[in-house]
Enzyme design. Structure first.
Site: not given
Ligand code: SF4
Length: 393
Positions: A106, A145, A152, A156, A159, A375
């Site tokens: 995306e 963006c 990923c 996190c 996220c 975000c």
């Molecule tokens: S916020 Fe999401 S996309 Fe960014 S590093 Fe952490 S897990 Fe990965």
């Protein structure tokens, strides 16, 4: 997928070569290998990166015979395709951009900027636009963006992208190609419009460092975007922060901080076990800044988790000795995330504590919440298609 070739690749095998992602030297080698005059490399460079053609057929400066020859050899432009787009009530557009192997990421277009966390002076919408062309179009500047990986690996806890895991790295051509595809769709160009880039989409750019930095060079040197209008965000891959500081061409640095002490940060961002706050902040302090530059720290506020007064006071201590600016981001709600949006008074109090300590601190406006484009909300469309979108605040 667009296959990227390096100068060390046997150029006699051109099967499935994408031009997008090749730099000047690699294009020169390709052209020489085809037995064509050297100036053809410049024509290809201009066609791919300046005119942003979708097919070799559209590179009108090339003779028809050469266009046919390139196609016969399996050489294509390799521009990724816009597969879907969702338009938010606030003008944000979330693109699902697909690659040749069927994977997609995306990429988000945000007219009028993203709340001011990019290039210094970026809030000056009228500068460089004496005719007021941009103003009459309804936006003075825009931010794209960009994603760096499919999914990923960083995990996190707040996220949505993390829920995907990592599928693969993007090539330099696929990273730069997202930008070109969006510029084409929006019918804008860096030569005429104020375009900021943030490498803050899906993925951790510093875990795909070589492709990321090559894409940056192509976007600056060949597409014509300004490095001062680019920002890359890392979750804290400490050795790469040092490498990044040595780059001749580089965006601004943002660090995704999100916690005020190691215990909390390890809970929210497990990579903190590997590179803790002491190491991270040392890397930030040692980072070679340019004139008028600061390191941006992003801090996603989670209700009653990291948004309390003591957290703000700890952040003040952490940032001592760092030329910093802080972007506070109220968590965007999303399915599968266990945290809640902070109370407005906590956001305000947090900002006040930092500002009272002399730290430049901003609260970023959420963008495109109704289409999951803000975000941490970049998650594959197919995986959210059944979930109801939250209403716009
Ligand atoms: S916020 Fe999401 S996309 Fe960014 S590093 Fe952490 S897990 Fe990965």
């Amino acid at each position: 997928m667009g296959i990227e070739v390096g100068v060390d690749r046997d150029m006699k095998d051109h099967s499935q070569v994408a031009l997008l992602g090749l730099d000047r030297a690699e294009l020169a080698e390709l052209v020489a290998d085809l037995g064509e005059p050297a100036y053809r490399a410049q024509q290809l460079l201009e066609g791919v990166y300046r005119q942003r053609v979708e097919s070799i057929e559209q590179v009108s400066t090339l003779p028809q015979q050469l266009r046919a020859k390139l196609s016969e050899k399996g050489i294509s432009v390799g521009l990724p395709k816009v597969e879907k787009q969702f338009v938010s009530v606030d003008g944000t557009v979330r693109y699902l951009i697909g690659f040749a192997d069927g994977q997609s990421v995306e990429t988000v277009w945000m007219p009028e900027g993203d709340g001011g966390d990019v290039g210094e002076g970026s809030g000056d919408a009228e500068a460089g636009d004496p005719q007021g062309k941009l103003a009459t179009r309804g936006w003075g500047r825009a931010t794209i963006c960009v994603s760096s990986q499919v999914g990923c690996a960083v995990d996190c806890q707040f996220c949505l992208t993390a829920l995907l895991g990592v599928k693969r790295n993007l090539t330099a051509g696929e990273i730069a190609g997202q930008v070109l595809a969006v510029l084409n769709d929006q019918k804008v160009s860096p030569q005429h419009d104020r375009i900021n880039l943030v490498f803050m989409g899906m993925g951790e750019p510093f875990l795909n460092y070589d492709n990321f930095i090559k894409a940056v060079r192509l976007l600056v040197e060949e597409v014509g975007l300004a490095e001062s209008r680019m920002t890359v965000s890392t979750a804290g891959i400490v050795p790469r922060i040092a490498d990044f500081g040595q780059e001749a061409i580089r965006p601004r640095l943002a660090i995704s901080l999100n916690a005020s002490n190691d215990e909390l940060r390890t809970q929210l961002m497990p990579l903190n076990k590997k590179w803790n706050l002491e190491r991270l902040m040392a890397a930030a302090r040692e980072f070679p800044l340019r004139n008028r530059e600061r390191v941006t720290f992003e801090y996603v506020l989670l209700h009653n988790v990291n948004d309390l007064r003591e957290n703000a006071e700890e952040v003040v201590e952490l940032l001592r000795g760092v030329k910093a600016r802080v972007n506070l981001i109220a968590l965007n709600p999303g399915p599968g995330i266990d945290y809640e949006t902070p109370a407005d008074e906590n956001v305000e109090a947090f900002q006040k504590t930092l500002r009272d300590a002399g730290i430049l601190t901003f609260v970023r406006r959420p963008r495109g919440r109704d289409i999951y484009a803000a975000c941490g909300q970049l998650k594959r469309t197919v995986e959210i298609a059944t979930a109801p979108a939250p209403s716009v605040p």
